[in-house]
Write an enzyme that holds these catalytic residues in place. Sequence first.
Site, PDB file in Angstrom:
ATOM      1  N   MET A  81       0.822  -1.204   0.000  1.00 46.31           N
ATOM      2  CA  MET A  81       0.000   0.000   0.000  1.00 46.31           C
ATOM      3  C   MET A  81       0.864   1.265   0.000  1.00 46.31           C
ATOM      4  SD  MET A  81      -2.951  -1.165   2.720  1.00 46.31           S
ATOM      5  CE  MET A  81      -3.960   0.294   2.452  1.00 46.31           C
ATOM      6  N   HIS A  82       0.222   2.393  -0.281  1.00 44.66           N
ATOM      7  CA  HIS A  82       0.738   3.749  -0.050  1.00 44.66           C
ATOM      8  C   HIS A  82       1.772   4.241  -1.058  1.00 44.66           C
ATOM      9  CE1 HIS A  82      -1.196   2.861   3.721  1.00 44.66           C
ATOM     10  NE2 HIS A  82      -0.201   2.130   4.176  1.00 44.66           N
ATOM     11  N   ASP A 240      -2.792  -4.888   0.506  1.00 48.11           N
ATOM     12  CA  ASP A 240      -2.301  -6.190   0.954  1.00 48.11           C
ATOM     13  C   ASP A 240      -2.944  -6.676   2.249  1.00 48.11           C
ATOM     14  OD1 ASP A 240      -0.984  -4.286   2.505  1.00 48.11           O
ATOM     15  OD2 ASP A 240       1.032  -5.003   2.033  1.00 48.11           O
TER      16      ASP A 240
END
Length: 498
Positions: A81-82, A240
């Site tokens: 992520m991110h 995830d």
Amino acid sequence: MAYFLGIDVSTTGVKALLMDEQGQVVGTANTEQPLYTPYPLWSEQNPQDWWNGAVNSIRTVLSQSGVDGSQVLGVGLTGQMHGLTLLDKEGNVLRPAILWNDQRTAQQCDEIRTRLGKSRLIQITGNDALTGFTAPKILWVREHEPEVYARVRHILLPKDYVRYRLTGEFAVDCADGAGTILFDLRRRTWSEEVLKALEIPLEWLPKTCEGPEITGRITAEAAQATGLKEGTPVMAGGGDQAAQAVGVGAVQSGIVALTLGTSGVVFATTGEPFIEPEGRLHAFCHSVPGRWHLMGVMLSAAGSLRWYRDALAPGVSYDDLLAPAADVPMGSEGLLFLPYLTGERTPHPDPLARGAFVGLTVRHTRAHMTRAVLEGVAFGLRDGFELMKSAGLTHIEQVRVSGGGARSPLWRQILADVFDAELVTVNTTEGAAYGAALLAGVGAGIWKTVDEACSAAIRITGSTAPRPEGVSFYQKAYQGYRQLYPSLRDLSHALSEW
């Protein structure tokens, strides 16, 4: 036979998992990829490596499983992520992606809090501004690389770049979108208020979709590259941790997913948004439509045990290391371990926090220290549970545990006693990629809902119940553990200057 493909774009590699319509895994393939650290605290990857890895892993798993690409009826995506991935108007990558573990944006986090106010930011997005999230990375590029920023027309997350290469479409699932802190958590879409405050154009952001929703179809070019059939639907999937929760069946309120890997994650599914007022927990959308989750992240969970083994018992197997610890009394005869070996996120977002053994005497042996590590990690994970309770999540009926640390019966019993909750293991061990494949099956109509998919594919394989004497003892010991960080904080920060 119909098959479904789950693709996991992780930090270390791209994994492709092939699942049949009964939920059985028929093959996996993983392609490793490099990580770049051009300066201290920076962490970057080349999006082209994600695409190359996806192509290689898809072709490998199809070949090794003897499955023709035309038999794959749906693809689900998950991944780290991110990470900030910037494209120009032609869809070309403008710079290396800035990843979740990049630490360069502390100043931009302060700027976000100033522009919106910390409490308002948390109220809208469910989260405080942290260096790992996407929004401060955007501000960093705008400030430090204006020539790159001037050419930006699309902002994507890592797995969604692979989606773009597969389908030509720009889309993101709600779980991953929420991890940008540009999201309105309750409305499950981009927050116009946050975007306006940060001066980020809405048109740069992809459309938002629910986890099982079809976001596009395999293009002719992608079909030629991967071996999949042109027109195969690609579902939104999930970030995830949300996909990992689907992969172990943690999709209903009251069921918590505990991942005991290098880091430790406590993930609680909720039927409505719950927000920890100080932002010490992450509050994101789930990849299950109409559900949310709270998540606490501990940076050194099983990683603490690995460090301890490598430093004090090199070459010793984990089984041999842990066996004597089972004979040590609960509480390790007054020895406590603080597992902040790489700083911490939950409940103390402190990159300068340090680990410690406290209470050592000449009576303590290696077995005592081993057990203290297991107990310290369990206490650290319980901190996440306590924050969830303070946010209003009071009903926890079952904990589904996975990850390498979950293989230890001793550790599972300690965790069950510390949490005062039943710990169960399940038959699936492939994590987020498996969850993404299940979401693909739902989107293709094999199952009507994510709940139905999990009920059909996932079963409990073992259970560890809390013992009354363990619950009683660890309740007292946990109160002692909670004194460690406040007592050592100032010294830990001072030591970082040495």
